[in-house]
Design a protein around this motif. Structure first.
Motif, PDB file in Angstrom:
ATOM      1  N   THR A  23       0.836  -1.207   0.000  1.00  0.00           N
ATOM      2  CA  THR A  23       0.000   0.000   0.000  1.00  0.00           C
ATOM      3  C   THR A  23       0.871   1.258   0.000  1.00  0.00           C
ATOM      4  OG1 THR A  23      -0.250  -0.327   2.398  1.00  0.00           O
ATOM      5  CG2 THR A  23      -2.075  -1.023   0.997  1.00  0.00           C
TER       6      THR A  23
ATOM      7  N   SER B 215      -2.756   7.076   5.865  1.00  0.00           N
ATOM      8  CA  SER B 215      -4.139   6.658   6.117  1.00  0.00           C
ATOM      9  C   SER B 215      -4.516   5.449   5.268  1.00  0.00           C
ATOM     10  CB  SER B 215      -5.107   7.811   5.858  1.00  0.00           C
ATOM     11  OG  SER B 215      -5.053   8.216   4.500  1.00  0.00           O
ATOM     12  N   TYR B 216      -4.020   5.405   4.044  1.00  0.00           N
ATOM     13  CA  TYR B 216      -4.306   4.269   3.166  1.00  0.00           C
ATOM     14  C   TYR B 216      -3.658   3.002   3.713  1.00  0.00           C
ATOM     15  CZ  TYR B 216      -4.705   1.662  -1.264  1.00  0.00           C
ATOM     16  OH  TYR B 216      -4.994   0.728  -2.236  1.00  0.00           O
TER      17      TYR B 216
ATOM     18  N   LYS C 201      -2.853   2.328   6.891  1.00  0.00           N
ATOM     19  CA  LYS C 201      -3.500   1.895   8.136  1.00  0.00           C
ATOM     20  C   LYS C 201      -4.905   1.351   7.885  1.00  0.00           C
ATOM     21  CE  LYS C 201      -2.500   3.356  12.049  1.00  0.00           C
ATOM     22  NZ  LYS C 201      -2.309   3.991  13.370  1.00  0.00           N
ATOM     23  N   GLU C 202      -5.539   1.798   6.828  1.00  0.00           N
ATOM     24  CA  GLU C 202      -6.857   1.284   6.468  1.00  0.00           C
ATOM     25  C   GLU C 202      -6.807  -0.213   6.174  1.00  0.00           C
ATOM     26  OE1 GLU C 202     -10.050   1.772   2.765  1.00  0.00           O
ATOM     27  OE2 GLU C 202      -8.440   3.241   3.037  1.00  0.00           O
ATOM     28  N   HIS C 203      -5.697  -0.659   5.623  1.00  0.00           N
ATOM     29  CA  HIS C 203      -5.604  -2.048   5.166  1.00  0.00           C
ATOM     30  C   HIS C 203      -4.661  -2.924   5.979  1.00  0.00           C
ATOM     31  CE1 HIS C 203      -8.002  -1.335   1.587  1.00  0.00           C
ATOM     32  NE2 HIS C 203      -7.300  -0.233   1.373  1.00  0.00           N
TER      33      HIS C 203
END
Length: 278
Positions: free
Chosen positions: A16, A218-219, A221-223
């Motif tokens: 990511t 943020s991307y 930590k989202e995944h």
């Protein structure tokens, strides 16, 4: 004319981090667009074998079975030192004690399994499961040992597990090469000009990630499977390095060595095509 390519990669922080700028168009891409699909490594390998994706992260083991339909990109891969898979068990011991016993692996076509098979014979009895289930299976006695990857490298001691062998270290010591874990493939049918354009865009995405790491936070930590900031940072630091910008001569030599050994053992079919598509 807009061209949208399907792109597969894992939800792990290194992927990511690398692909964030590409899929969110934080860099100039012209008419190129990417539609991402996030899956575990073995699912990505299977999708590539089926020809489902235009472009995908794969294990270098799977690359050995995909060289006719897909070309390797120079950017975006995971290759380095001190980042290989680990064999862990509930009790301290050695690899000899695990021969003919069941070992959990994160996929049949993963580089983790390829390294296990290249290490020696007698490790063919495997149980395939998602990488994030392996430690619990070992701790619970479901299997004798497990080959762990990704952030599990940093968290296995918390489950009371013992490292039996660092397969990456074994590879480095026996070959003198960094360990090729995963690369980025693209369909050869897209043609050399587009393949080069995509490779250059991917390199810019990695450069952007290095230059502005906060933009992808943020991307990531989202995944992420493991949300602790220290684990995420360690994961990216281990798997994303200068080889992610360009394999270079050293990286290419490591990949060719791995594929040659796998061919010699009959673990992958031979292929006369060049690795790269341009």
């Amino acid at each position: 004319m807009t061209l949208t390519l399907t792109l597969g990669y894992s939800p792990c922080p290194n992927d990511t981090f690398i692909f964030d700028a590409l899929v969110h168009r934080r860099i100039p891409l012209g008419d190129l667009h990417f539609r991402e699909r996030l899956e575990d490594v073995e699912t990505l390998n299977a999708l590539a074998l089926a020809g489902t994706l235009d472009m995908t992260k794969i294990s270098y083991h799977a690359l050995g079975h995909l060289r006719r339909e897909y070309a390797l990109l120079r950017a975006g891969g995971a290759l380095g030192r001190g980042c290989g898979p680990l064999v862990v068990a509930r009790e301290a011991g050695d690899m000899a004690s695990l021969r003919e016993r069941t070992i959990a692996i994160p996929g049949r076509l993963t580089t983790a399994n390829l390294l296990l098979q290249l290490y020696g014979k007698g490790f063919e009895r495997v149980a395939i499961m998602p990488f994030d289930r392996i430690m619990a299976a070992v701790a619970g006695g479901e299997v004798a040992a497990g080959v762990i990857i990704h952030e599990s490298r940093f968290t296995y001691p918390a489950l009371g597990l013992h490292k039996i062998l660092d397969l990456g270290q074994w590879w480095e010591e026996t070959t003198g090469r960094p360990i090729p874990l995963g690369g980025i493939l693209i369909k050869r049918s897209l043609g050399p000009a587009l393949i080069r354009e995509v490779d250059e865009a991917l390199r810019r995405s990695v450069e952007f990630a290095f230059a502005q790491p906060e933009r992808s936070r943020s991307y990531i930590k989202e995944h992420a499977q493991e949300l602790a900031d220290t684990v995420v940072a360690s994961h990216i630091g281990l798997y994303v390095n200068p080889f992610s910008l360009d394999l270079g001569e050293e990286g290419l030599a490591a990949v060719e060595n791995l594929l040659a050994q796998a061919e010699a053992r009959g673990l992958i079919p031979p292929c006369e095509l060049p690795l790269f598509g341009y």
